[in-house]
Design an enzyme around this catalytic site. Structure first.
Site, PDB file in Angstrom:
ATOM      1  N   SER A   1       3.639  -1.959  10.469  1.00 60.51           N
ATOM      2  CA  SER A   1       5.085  -1.966  10.758  1.00 60.51           C
ATOM      3  C   SER A   1       5.784  -3.270  10.366  1.00 60.51           C
ATOM      4  O   SER A   1       6.647  -3.758  11.088  1.00 60.51           O
ATOM      5  CB  SER A   1       5.336  -1.637  12.239  1.00 60.51           C
TER       6      SER A   1
ATOM      7  N   GLU B   1      -5.368  -4.992  10.907  1.00 64.06           N
ATOM      8  CA  GLU B   1      -4.384  -3.933  11.108  1.00 64.06           C
ATOM      9  C   GLU B   1      -4.685  -3.143  12.392  1.00 64.06           C
ATOM     10  O   GLU B   1      -5.472  -2.191  12.361  1.00 64.06           O
ATOM     11  CB  GLU B   1      -4.418  -2.959   9.930  1.00 64.06           C
TER      12      GLU B   1
ATOM     13  N   ASN C   1       0.869  -1.187   0.000  1.00 63.74           N
ATOM     14  CA  ASN C   1       0.000   0.000   0.000  1.00 63.74           C
ATOM     15  C   ASN C   1       0.906   1.238   0.000  1.00 63.74           C
ATOM     16  O   ASN C   1       1.461   1.597   1.031  1.00 63.74           O
ATOM     17  CB  ASN C   1      -0.886  -0.042   1.260  1.00 63.74           C
TER      18      ASN C   1
ATOM     19  N   GLY D   1       2.119   2.519  10.880  1.00 67.99           N
ATOM     20  CA  GLY D   1       3.013   3.681  10.839  1.00 67.99           C
ATOM     21  C   GLY D   1       3.793   3.827  12.140  1.00 67.99           C
ATOM     22  O   GLY D   1       4.290   4.902  12.464  1.00 67.99           O
TER      23      GLY D   1
ATOM     24  N   HIS E   1      -9.559   1.023   5.117  1.00 67.58           N
ATOM     25  CA  HIS E   1      -8.278   1.263   5.800  1.00 67.58           C
ATOM     26  C   HIS E   1      -8.506   2.268   6.928  1.00 67.58           C
ATOM     27  O   HIS E   1      -9.298   3.205   6.774  1.00 67.58           O
ATOM     28  CB  HIS E   1      -7.231   1.789   4.808  1.00 67.58           C
TER      29      HIS E   1
ATOM     30  N   GLU F   1      -6.906   4.667   7.920  1.00 67.74           N
ATOM     31  CA  GLU F   1      -6.658   6.069   7.561  1.00 67.74           C
ATOM     32  C   GLU F   1      -7.845   6.673   6.822  1.00 67.74           C
ATOM     33  O   GLU F   1      -8.125   7.861   6.957  1.00 67.74           O
ATOM     34  CB  GLU F   1      -5.360   6.172   6.738  1.00 67.74           C
TER      35      GLU F   1
ATOM     36  N   LYS G   1       0.132   4.194  -0.255  1.00 70.20           N
ATOM     37  CA  LYS G   1      -0.525   5.385   0.322  1.00 70.20           C
ATOM     38  C   LYS G   1      -0.294   6.593  -0.594  1.00 70.20           C
ATOM     39  O   LYS G   1      -0.329   6.419  -1.817  1.00 70.20           O
ATOM     40  CB  LYS G   1      -0.020   5.610   1.758  1.00 70.20           C
TER      41      LYS G   1
HETATM   42  P1  PGA Z   1       2.951   0.512   7.743  1.00 68.31           P
HETATM   43  O1  PGA Z   1       1.458   0.709   7.208  1.00 68.31           O
HETATM   44  O2  PGA Z   1       3.464  -0.771   7.150  1.00 68.31           O
HETATM   45  O3  PGA Z   1       3.695   1.700   7.242  1.00 68.31           O
HETATM   46  O4  PGA Z   1       2.868   0.452   9.235  1.00 68.31           O
HETATM   47  C1  PGA Z   1       0.603  -0.386   7.115  1.00 68.31           C
HETATM   48  C2  PGA Z   1      -0.728   0.021   6.531  1.00 68.31           C
HETATM   49  O5  PGA Z   1      -1.239   1.091   6.881  1.00 68.31           O
HETATM   50  O6  PGA Z   1      -1.318  -0.717   5.718  1.00 68.31           O
END
Ligand code: PGA
Length: 254
Positions: free
Chosen positions: A213, A167, A10, A173, A97, A99, A12
Site C-alpha cells: 500500500s 511485505e 510490480n 493490496g 511474493h 501471492e 502483477k
Molecule cells: P500494493 O502491492 O502496493 O498494491 O499493496 C504490493 C505488492 O504486492 O508488492
C-alpha cells in the site's frame, strides 16, 4: 555512504492489453529524466517483457520479472526459466511474493530460484512477510524462517546481490501500509537475522525494501521512518505519474 534508493514496480497481472502496457511504460520513461538519483525497476508480466524492455543502458532504470521456474530447464508447462530471463535482459526477478506463496510456492523452491538467479547474475528480490502479528512474536519466527530457508545455499560473497523486500500480508493490496515504526522494527530484525548468517558488515550492506500500500503521498515517510533502502510497489506502479511521484520522493532521501 548512502545507498541510492530503489523502487520496484510490480505490475502483477496487469494491464490487460499490450497497448496499455506500452502506454504505461512510455509514460514512465518520458518522465524519468525528472528523477535524479533513485533507481526504478519495472516488473511487467513476462508476456509483455520483451516488447517493453528498451536497450537503454541507464544506470537508474531496469526491467525485471515477477517470477521464474525453480529449475534451469525441463517439462514445466507455463513456466519461464532463469535462462530465458537472463537472455531477455531481466536484471531483477521477484521471488517468494506472498501471492505466489499462496499459490503453493515453498521456501525450498524460493531458495532454488534465489540460487539459480545469483548464478546467472540476476538480482533476486526475495519477499518475506508475516501473515499476522501475534503477541508471542510468532511473526518474527515466521519471517526468520522465510529468510533462513529462502537464503539456504547463498554464500557471504553473494548475499549483497540479494534484495530483501519486507511485505507484511496485512498491507498488501490493502487500504493502508503498516506504520514506519513497524517497518523500522522489522528492518532491524531482518538485519539481525542476516548478521547471524553472514556477519554484521554484510548484513548492513544488503538492500532492504518495504512493500504494501505504498503511494506517492506516503512513500517518503515510510522509507525515512523505516530506514529502508526503497520500496516494492504494486497498484501505484500502474499509474505513471504516481510511480514517478514515488521515485521523486526517494530522490529527496538519497
Ligand atoms: P500494493 O502491492 O502496493 O498494491 O499493496 C504490493 C505488492 O504486492 O508488492
Amino acid at each position: 555512504m548512502k545507498k541510492r534508493k530503489i523502487v520496484i514496480g510490480n505490475w502483477k497481472m496487469n494491464p490487460d492489453t499490450l497497448k496499455e502496457a506500452e502506454a504505461l511504460n512510455e509514460g514512465i520513461k518520458k518522465k524519468l529524466s525528472s528523477v535524479k538519483k533513485a533507481i526504478a525497476i519495472i516488473c511487467p508480466p513476462a508476456i509483455f517483457f520483451s516488447k517493453l524492455k528498451s536497450k537503454t543502458s541507464s544506470k537508474k532504470f531496469f526491467y525485471g520479472l515477477q517470477n521464474v521456474g525453480k529449475d534451469i530447464s525441463g517439462a514445466y508447462t507455463g513456466e519461464n526459466s532463469v535462462l530465458m530471463a537472463k537472455n531477455l535482459g531481466a536484471a531483477y526477478v521477484i521471488v517468494g511474493h506472498s501471492e505466489r506463496r499462496a499459490m503453493g510456492e515453498t521456501d525450498d523452491e524460493v531458495s532454488k530460484k534465489v540460487n539459480l538467479l545469483l548464478k546467472e547474475k540476476i538480482h533476486p528480490v526475495l519477499c518475506v512477510g508475516e501473515p499476522k502479528v501475534d503477541e508471542q512474536a510468532g511473526h518474527l519466527s515466521y519471517v526468520k524462517t522465510q529468510l533462513v530457508k529462502g537464503l539456504e545455499g547463498v554464500s557471504a560473497a553473494d548475499i549483497t546481490r540479494v534484495i530483501i523486500a519486507y511485505e507484511p500480508l496485512a498491507a498488501i493490496g490493502a487500504k493502508q501500509p503498516v506504520t514506519s515504526y513497524e517497518i523500522h522494527q522489522r528492518n532491524i530484525f531482518i538485519k539481525k537475522v542476516l548478521a547471524d548468517l553472514y556477519g554484521k558488515a554484510k548484513a548492513f550492506d544488503v538492500t532492504i525494501l518495504y512493500g504494501g500500500s505504498v503511494n506517492a503521498a506516503n512513500a517518503r515517510e515510510l522509507v525515512s521512518g523505516g530506514e529502508v533502502d526503497g520500496l516494492l510497489v504494486g497498484r501505484s506502479s500502474l499509474d505513471a505519474a504516481e510511480f514517478i511521484g514515488i521515485l521523486k520522493a526517494m530522490d529527496a532521501l538519497s
